[in-house]
Design a protein around this motif. Structure first.
Motif, PDB file in Angstrom:
ATOM      1  N   VAL A 214      75.483 -15.181 -81.482  1.00 40.08           N
ATOM      2  CA  VAL A 214      73.912 -13.959 -81.867  1.00 40.08           C
ATOM      3  C   VAL A 214      73.670 -14.072 -83.613  1.00 40.08           C
ATOM      4  CG1 VAL A 214      75.009 -12.849 -79.425  1.00 40.08           C
ATOM      5  CG2 VAL A 214      75.681 -11.992 -81.604  1.00 40.08           C
ATOM      6  N   GLU A 215      74.412 -14.023 -84.117  1.00 40.61           N
ATOM      7  CA  GLU A 215      73.806 -14.038 -85.034  1.00 40.61           C
ATOM      8  C   GLU A 215      74.549 -15.259 -86.037  1.00 40.61           C
ATOM      9  OE1 GLU A 215      75.203 -10.680 -87.646  1.00 40.61           O
ATOM     10  OE2 GLU A 215      73.386  -9.802 -86.254  1.00 40.61           O
ATOM     11  N   GLY A 216      73.431 -15.737 -87.212  1.00 37.85           N
ATOM     12  CA  GLY A 216      74.367 -16.661 -87.612  1.00 37.85           C
ATOM     13  C   GLY A 216      74.200 -18.893 -87.223  1.00 37.85           C
ATOM     14  N   ALA A 217      75.425 -19.124 -87.993  1.00 40.77           N
ATOM     15  CA  ALA A 217      75.183 -20.292 -87.056  1.00 40.77           C
ATOM     16  C   ALA A 217      77.212 -21.050 -87.227  1.00 40.77           C
ATOM     17  CB  ALA A 217      74.778 -21.659 -87.790  1.00 40.77           C
ATOM     18  N   PRO A 218      77.631 -20.183 -86.685  1.00 43.90           N
ATOM     19  CA  PRO A 218      79.102 -20.259 -86.729  1.00 43.90           C
ATOM     20  C   PRO A 218      79.848 -22.250 -86.825  1.00 43.90           C
ATOM     21  CG  PRO A 218      79.236 -19.246 -85.215  1.00 43.90           C
ATOM     22  CD  PRO A 218      77.409 -19.083 -85.454  1.00 43.90           C
ATOM     23  N   ARG A 219      80.659 -22.152 -86.956  1.00 47.10           N
ATOM     24  CA  ARG A 219      81.077 -23.769 -86.712  1.00 47.10           C
ATOM     25  C   ARG A 219      82.621 -23.770 -86.058  1.00 47.10           C
ATOM     26  NH1 ARG A 219      79.237 -28.737 -88.569  1.00 47.10           N
ATOM     27  NH2 ARG A 219      81.174 -29.509 -87.655  1.00 47.10           N
ATOM     28  N   VAL A 220      82.624 -23.863 -84.425  1.00 46.69           N
ATOM     29  CA  VAL A 220      83.286 -23.111 -83.907  1.00 46.69           C
ATOM     30  C   VAL A 220      83.807 -24.966 -83.179  1.00 46.69           C
ATOM     31  CG1 VAL A 220      84.052 -21.977 -81.169  1.00 46.69           C
ATOM     32  CG2 VAL A 220      82.298 -21.374 -82.492  1.00 46.69           C
ATOM     33  N   ALA A 221      85.156 -24.909 -83.026  1.00 46.25           N
ATOM     34  CA  ALA A 221      85.550 -26.088 -82.665  1.00 46.25           C
ATOM     35  C   ALA A 221      85.146 -27.607 -83.456  1.00 46.25           C
ATOM     36  CB  ALA A 221      86.610 -26.218 -81.917  1.00 46.25           C
ATOM     37  N   GLY A 222      84.938 -26.959 -84.709  1.00 47.04           N
ATOM     38  CA  GLY A 222      84.526 -28.824 -85.579  1.00 47.04           C
ATOM     39  C   GLY A 222      82.875 -28.601 -85.211  1.00 47.04           C
ATOM     40  N   ARG A 223      81.785 -27.469 -84.269  1.00 46.11           N
ATOM     41  CA  ARG A 223      81.261 -27.541 -84.026  1.00 46.11           C
ATOM     42  C   ARG A 223      80.102 -26.846 -84.156  1.00 46.11           C
ATOM     43  NH1 ARG A 223      78.459 -30.815 -78.329  1.00 46.11           N
ATOM     44  NH2 ARG A 223      76.293 -30.791 -78.339  1.00 46.11           N
ATOM     45  N   GLU A 224      78.148 -27.263 -84.638  1.00 47.37           N
ATOM     46  CA  GLU A 224      77.879 -25.320 -85.344  1.00 47.37           C
ATOM     47  C   GLU A 224      76.866 -24.974 -83.940  1.00 47.37           C
ATOM     48  OE1 GLU A 224      73.538 -25.614 -87.817  1.00 47.37           O
ATOM     49  OE2 GLU A 224      75.058 -26.196 -88.988  1.00 47.37           O
ATOM     50  N   VAL A 225      77.477 -23.788 -84.003  1.00 47.38           N
ATOM     51  CA  VAL A 225      76.828 -23.466 -82.891  1.00 47.38           C
ATOM     52  C   VAL A 225      75.509 -22.142 -83.182  1.00 47.38           C
ATOM     53  CG1 VAL A 225      77.104 -21.938 -80.450  1.00 47.38           C
ATOM     54  CG2 VAL A 225      79.031 -23.050 -81.094  1.00 47.38           C
ATOM     55  N   GLY A 226      74.205 -22.959 -82.521  1.00 49.38           N
ATOM     56  CA  GLY A 226      72.618 -21.979 -83.287  1.00 49.38           C
ATOM     57  C   GLY A 226      72.421 -20.806 -82.387  1.00 49.38           C
ATOM     58  N   PRO A 227      72.198 -19.606 -83.176  1.00 53.05           N
ATOM     59  CA  PRO A 227      72.100 -18.240 -82.778  1.00 53.05           C
ATOM     60  C   PRO A 227      71.157 -18.443 -81.396  1.00 53.05           C
ATOM     61  CG  PRO A 227      70.583 -18.809 -84.531  1.00 53.05           C
ATOM     62  CD  PRO A 227      71.451 -19.835 -84.457  1.00 53.05           C
ATOM     63  N   GLY A 228      72.058 -17.700 -80.318  1.00 54.88           N
ATOM     64  CA  GLY A 228      70.996 -18.269 -78.832  1.00 54.88           C
ATOM     65  C   GLY A 228      71.424 -19.040 -78.217  1.00 54.88           C
ATOM     66  N   THR A 229      72.106 -19.444 -78.074  1.00 51.35           N
ATOM     67  CA  THR A 229      73.354 -20.978 -78.241  1.00 51.35           C
ATOM     68  C   THR A 229      74.066 -20.514 -77.378  1.00 51.35           C
ATOM     69  OG1 THR A 229      71.749 -22.078 -79.133  1.00 51.35           O
ATOM     70  CG2 THR A 229      73.178 -23.733 -77.525  1.00 51.35           C
ATOM     71  N   LEU A 230      74.800 -21.616 -76.456  1.00 43.06           N
ATOM     72  CA  LEU A 230      76.300 -21.130 -75.805  1.00 43.06           C
ATOM     73  C   LEU A 230      76.514 -22.497 -75.667  1.00 43.06           C
ATOM     74  CD1 LEU A 230      77.865 -18.804 -73.668  1.00 43.06           C
ATOM     75  CD2 LEU A 230      77.352 -20.386 -72.221  1.00 43.06           C
ATOM     76  N   LEU A 231      77.931 -22.294 -76.308  1.00 45.87           N
ATOM     77  CA  LEU A 231      78.815 -23.483 -76.774  1.00 45.87           C
ATOM     78  C   LEU A 231      80.232 -23.690 -75.356  1.00 45.87           C
ATOM     79  CD1 LEU A 231      79.840 -26.376 -78.050  1.00 45.87           C
ATOM     80  CD2 LEU A 231      81.071 -25.256 -79.418  1.00 45.87           C
ATOM     81  N   TYR A 232      80.176 -24.663 -74.061  1.00 47.67           N
ATOM     82  CA  TYR A 232      81.377 -24.346 -73.387  1.00 47.67           C
ATOM     83  C   TYR A 232      82.029 -25.628 -74.001  1.00 47.67           C
ATOM     84  CZ  TYR A 232      83.601 -25.127 -69.153  1.00 47.67           C
ATOM     85  OH  TYR A 232      84.480 -25.335 -67.741  1.00 47.67           O
ATOM     86  N   LEU A 233      83.789 -24.683 -73.813  1.00 48.91           N
ATOM     87  CA  LEU A 233      84.621 -24.840 -74.672  1.00 48.91           C
ATOM     88  C   LEU A 233      85.896 -25.461 -73.510  1.00 48.91           C
ATOM     89  CD1 LEU A 233      84.787 -22.077 -77.140  1.00 48.91           C
ATOM     90  CD2 LEU A 233      84.562 -24.753 -77.274  1.00 48.91           C
ATOM     91  N   GLY A 234      85.442 -25.378 -72.075  1.00 45.21           N
ATOM     92  CA  GLY A 234      86.662 -26.374 -71.812  1.00 45.21           C
ATOM     93  C   GLY A 234      88.133 -25.189 -71.609  1.00 45.21           C
ATOM     94  N   CYS A 235      89.244 -25.772 -70.542  1.00 48.97           N
ATOM     95  CA  CYS A 235      89.906 -25.782 -69.936  1.00 48.97           C
ATOM     96  C   CYS A 235      90.683 -25.989 -71.451  1.00 48.97           C
ATOM     97  CB  CYS A 235      91.019 -25.489 -68.887  1.00 48.97           C
ATOM     98  SG  CYS A 235      89.504 -24.810 -68.087  1.00 48.97           S
ATOM     99  N   GLY A 236      91.842 -24.891 -71.355  1.00 51.14           N
ATOM    100  CA  GLY A 236      93.270 -26.399 -72.110  1.00 51.14           C
ATOM    101  C   GLY A 236      93.495 -25.996 -73.501  1.00 51.14           C
ATOM    102  N   ARG A 237      92.850 -25.068 -74.047  1.00 49.01           N
ATOM    103  CA  ARG A 237      92.553 -24.873 -75.320  1.00 49.01           C
ATOM    104  C   ARG A 237      93.911 -23.966 -75.945  1.00 49.01           C
ATOM    105  NH1 ARG A 237      88.538 -26.444 -78.543  1.00 49.01           N
ATOM    106  NH2 ARG A 237      86.900 -27.371 -76.847  1.00 49.01           N
ATOM    107  N   ARG A 238      94.986 -23.758 -76.198  1.00 53.77           N
ATOM    108  CA  ARG A 238      95.550 -23.447 -77.384  1.00 53.77           C
ATOM    109  C   ARG A 238      95.288 -21.947 -78.096  1.00 53.77           C
ATOM    110  NH1 ARG A 238     100.340 -23.305 -74.473  1.00 53.77           N
ATOM    111  NH2 ARG A 238     100.708 -25.337 -73.006  1.00 53.77           N
TER     112      ARG A 238
END
Length: 313
Positions: free
Chosen positions: A216-240
């Motif tokens: 919703v603000e900025g562009a964090p790197r989530v699990a190594g991938r940049e996620v721009g504002p207004g974008t959804l990153l689906y991460l799946g299952c199996g993460r601890r």
């Protein structure tokens, strides 16, 4: 919040979780909502219908509304779901057919359980703050809970998890041992995560959940991938756990839950199990509109493709 498009789609949703971690970007679809608000719709989409029990995600703003009426969504109905109102800037006045009246502000949870049927409106108050920014999300109720009595909860004091450079507010569910007071009906998580400039951290996850991140603000790197504002990153299952990094300060919503085991039919503001059910819910609402019960949103025409009618408490 309502889907006020003239011809809303009938959407069939079913569990489609991956068997392990993935990294899939979902781009938004722009939708006009009410008189002056445009939203970015992330769920449901062609590529992703649900994340756990989360079945609908709209992100709106930041909008400059100093000289505008802001959000003006007339009374409209819901069945079979919970609505989650989350504000980043501004305020929204919630009123419903139970008699609830609450001014929801940033950092406060507005949680409405429609159950067997409720109607509500959402409006920017007059006067209101110059900026409006937030998210509206729906949670599908499982079969054993979808006919519960409707209710509204307004929680102004939510639990917070902190680490160096990181602050997470728990909207629903549990994160790192901090549990939200909001009542839910299936295992799920909703949290707002704020990362300071240059911060990095790791959040604990439940490997049985599937997850997604909405920036919703900025562009964090989530699990190594940049996620721009207004974008959804689906991460799946199996993460601890989930590795996070920020260049500029960033904020995102973390949504997760056990993959939803039931097939749903979503149309307009209704979550049901068949086309017949949502059609009957529409007809119930149309009869009440015809009876002149207040300034209600009439709603769209009968769905082209058609299981208990709605009852607006």
């Amino acid at each position: 919040m309502s889907d006020v498009t003239a011809d809303p789609r009938v959407t069939v949703c079913a569990a489609e979780a991956t068997g392990g971690p993935v990294s899939e970007l979902v781009e938004p679809r722009r939708v006009r909502l009410g008189e002056s608000t445009e939203v970015r719709r992330l769920l449901p989409s062609l590529g992703r219908r649900m994340v756990g029990a989360w079945c609908f995600v709209d992100h709106y703003g930041p909008d400059e509304i100093a000289a505008e009426p802001g959000m003006q969504v007339a009374p409209h109905p819901h069945i079979g779901l919970q609505t989650v109102s989350w504000l980043l800037s501004g305020e929204v006045h919630h009123r419903d057919s139970l008699g609830s009246s609450a001014l929801v502000r940033p950092g406060e949870l507005g949680l409405m359980t429609a159950g067997r049927g409720i109607a509500h409106s959402e409006q920017s108050p007059d006067p209101h703050s110059p900026l409006l920014h937030g998210a509206q999300l729906w949670v599908a109720l499982p079969d054993e809970a979808r006919d519960v009595a409707p209710r509204f909860e307004h929680h102004t004091d939510l639990p917070v998890v902190t680490a160096p450079g990181l602050r997470a507010t728990v909207l629903l569910g549990d994160l790192g041992g901090a549990a939200s007071p909001g009542r839910v009906h299936s295992p799920l998580l909703g949290a707002e995560v704020v990362l300071g400039s240059g911060a990095a951290g790791v959040l604990p996850l439940d490997p049985d959940f599937e997850y997604a991140v909405l920036t919703v603000e900025g562009a964090p790197r989530v699990a190594g991938r940049e996620v721009g504002p207004g974008t959804l990153l689906y991460l799946g299952c199996g993460r601890r756990d989930l590795a996070l990094e920020a260049g500029p300060a960033s904020r995102f919503l973390l949504l997760g839950g056990v993959p939803f085991p039931e097939q749903l039919v979503m149309w307009w503001n209704f979550v049901g199990r068949s086309g017949t059910e949502v059609t009957e819910a529409r007809e119930t609402w149309q009869r009440e509109v015809a009876e002149g019960r207040g300034d209600r949103f009439r709603g769209p025409a009968r769905p082209r493709s058609a299981a208990a009618p709605g009852r607006w408490s």
